[in-house]
Design an enzyme around this catalytic site. Structure first.
Site, PDB file in Angstrom:
ATOM      1  NE  ARG A 194       0.231  11.836  14.110  1.00  0.00           N
ATOM      2  CZ  ARG A 194       1.091  12.931  14.202  1.00  0.00           C
ATOM      3  NH1 ARG A 194       1.908  12.905  13.373  1.00  0.00           N
ATOM      4  NH2 ARG A 194       0.544  13.747  14.944  1.00  0.00           N
TER       5      ARG A 194
ATOM      6  CE1 TYR B 176      -5.902  -2.565  -6.339  1.00  0.00           C
ATOM      7  CE2 TYR B 176      -5.200  -0.534  -5.055  1.00  0.00           C
ATOM      8  CZ  TYR B 176      -6.073  -1.653  -5.160  1.00  0.00           C
ATOM      9  OH  TYR B 176      -7.134  -1.800  -4.154  1.00  0.00           O
TER      10      TYR B 176
ATOM     11  CG  ASP C  33       2.059  -1.494  -6.434  1.00  0.00           C
ATOM     12  OD1 ASP C  33       2.748  -2.440  -5.911  1.00  0.00           O
ATOM     13  OD2 ASP C  33       1.190  -1.111  -6.282  1.00  0.00           O
TER      14      ASP C  33
ATOM     15  CE  LYS D 202      -3.247  -6.402  -2.254  1.00  0.00           C
ATOM     16  NZ  LYS D 202      -4.422  -6.032  -1.523  1.00  0.00           N
TER      17      LYS D 202
END
Ligand SMILES: Cc1ncc(COP(=O)(O)O)c(C=O)c1O
Length: 411
Positions: A74, A127, A199, A224
């Protein structure tokens, strides 16, 4: 020939004044540690074994000292660390963590710097799901959120409260494309003791150097442009040295972890990011200019167009533009005409997300979303992502679409 040193971390490499086009190719690359293979293996790991108790204990000490290593699946493997290292170098921050999606990166970053009783100022153009997280989730933990006009600039000083801990930006907004004056906002936020989060997905670390403009924590929906092929979900957050401990602690506490295959796809995508972005930028501007010349169009929202209100800031602060922009049609155009346009397109897909090789279009309506500054545009609107197809073919597709739109207006 395989490099014998750790290319990304080798001091001679770091000292070279390389361009980003070169760094995307070589950052985080360590062929000498993987039998000369250019790309790292994809480690699928949960358990990481120690050979002896002494080694187990030494690993514990290293982890406590925050040494990058492979302790448990992890926490990351050499595959994860390769992409983290490359993104850190490109963003210009202290260290980077990978998240299972872009939204997880946004929410993980926000959670790291807010606690009960704090106040967060969020740009009205962020967003939608980030906004929803602030309203539906952070509010449950006693964090108050307020939105501000993305064009506020230094005026944000008047909005700071004694308990304002975070100022969160998205520049340009990924639906409305307002460019924020990040240095002015950051200066005011820092003067009031707040952390500045951005962002940075639209510009990527190549076209906006967040840390050089006063940002403390830079978020990427790597899904993206970094992945770039519409085949993986991934996020990243890069922090300055001062803000790294809070980011890391929350990451570990919340148990974030990015899937190894998706991390690998992010690393693979990164290697071609510079050349892909150049094409997205070029085609995006060509499409935007063509669309702007259509009589039914009220305005195209694209900071690289000289008449865009954000153009001066974009020229001052950005090194390029990606392929995502907005279109506002005149109020007289009915919604059904926009639907006819979209439904007739053959090359543009209709779907969420962006940043992949394929062109996309979606209808948009910000009237119900925006709160700080009412969104007054009453006509239909849509968002375009310019993919890697030939611009001439995309324009021919749009020509067909506008023909259908005209037919629907007349009918
Ligand atoms: C600006 C921006 N940030 C974050 C996200 C979330 O990324 P993901 O879809 O990988 O969760 C998106 C997704 O569209 C986005 O457009």
């Amino acid at each position: 020939m395989p490099r014998r040193c750790r290319a990304g971390q080798d001091q001679r490499f770091a000292a070279l004044r390389l361009k980003d086009d070169t760094r995307v190719v070589h950052s985080g690359s360590h062929p000498g540690e993987q039998h000369g293979a250019v790309n790292p293996p994809v480690y699928h790991a949960s358990t990481i074994l120690s050979a002896t108790v002494a080694e187990w204990q030494e690993q514990g000490r290293q982890r406590a000292r925050d040494v990058v290593g492979t302790y448990y699946g992890r926490i990351g493997t050499p595959t994860t660390h390769a992409l983290e290292e490359a993104l850190t170098e490109l963003e210009g921050g202290h260290r980077t963590l990978l998240y299972p999606s872009g939204l997880a990166a946004c929410t993980g970053a926000l959670s790291s710097f807010l606690r009960a009783g704090d106040h967060a100022l969020i740009a009205d153009c962020v967003y939608g799901p980030t906004r929803h997280f602030a309203e539906a989730f952070l509010s449950r933990f006693g964090v108050q959120t307020e939105y501000f006009d993305p064009l506020i600039g230094a005026g944000i000083a008047a909005r700071m409260r004694p308990n304002t801990r975070v100022v969160y930006l998205e520049s340009p907004g990924s639906h409305s494309f307002e460019v924020q004056d990040v240095p002015a906002i950051a200066a005011a936020a820092h003067a009031a003791g707040a952390v500045v989060l951005l962002d940075n997905t639209w510009a990527t670390p190549l076209y906006f150097k967040a840390f050089q403009h006063g940002v403390d924590v830079s978020v990427q929906a790597a899904t993206k442009y970094i992945v770039g092929h519409s085949d993986a979900m991934l996020g990243s957050v890069t922090a300055s040295e001062a803000h790294w401990p809070a980011l890391r602690d929350t990451y570990v506490q919340l148990g974030f972890s990015a899937a190894p295959d998706d991390v690998y796809l992010g690393l693979r995508g990164l290697r071609t990011l510079a050349i892909r972005l150049q094409r997205h930028w070029d085609t995006g501007v060509r499409l935007a200019q063509w669309i702007a010349s259509q009589p039914e169009v009220e305005r195209v929202l694209h900071p690289a167009l000289p008449d865009d209100p954000g153009h001066a800031l974009w020229r001052r602060d950005f090194r390029g533009a990606s392929g995502l922009f907005g279109v506002r049609l005149k109020a007289a155009v009915p919604q059904r005409a926009l639907h006819a346009l979209i439904d007739s397109l053959r090359l543009f897909g209709l779907g969420a997300s962006w940043g992949g090789f394929e062109s996309l279009v979606i209808p948009t309506d910000l009237r119900k979303v925006r709160t700080a500054v009412p969104w007054t545009h009453a006509g239909p609107a849509f968002r375009v992502h310019a993919g890697l197809e030939a611009a001439e073919d995309l324009i021919a597709d749009l020509e067909r679409g506008f023909g259908q739109l005209r037919g629907a207006v007349a009918g």
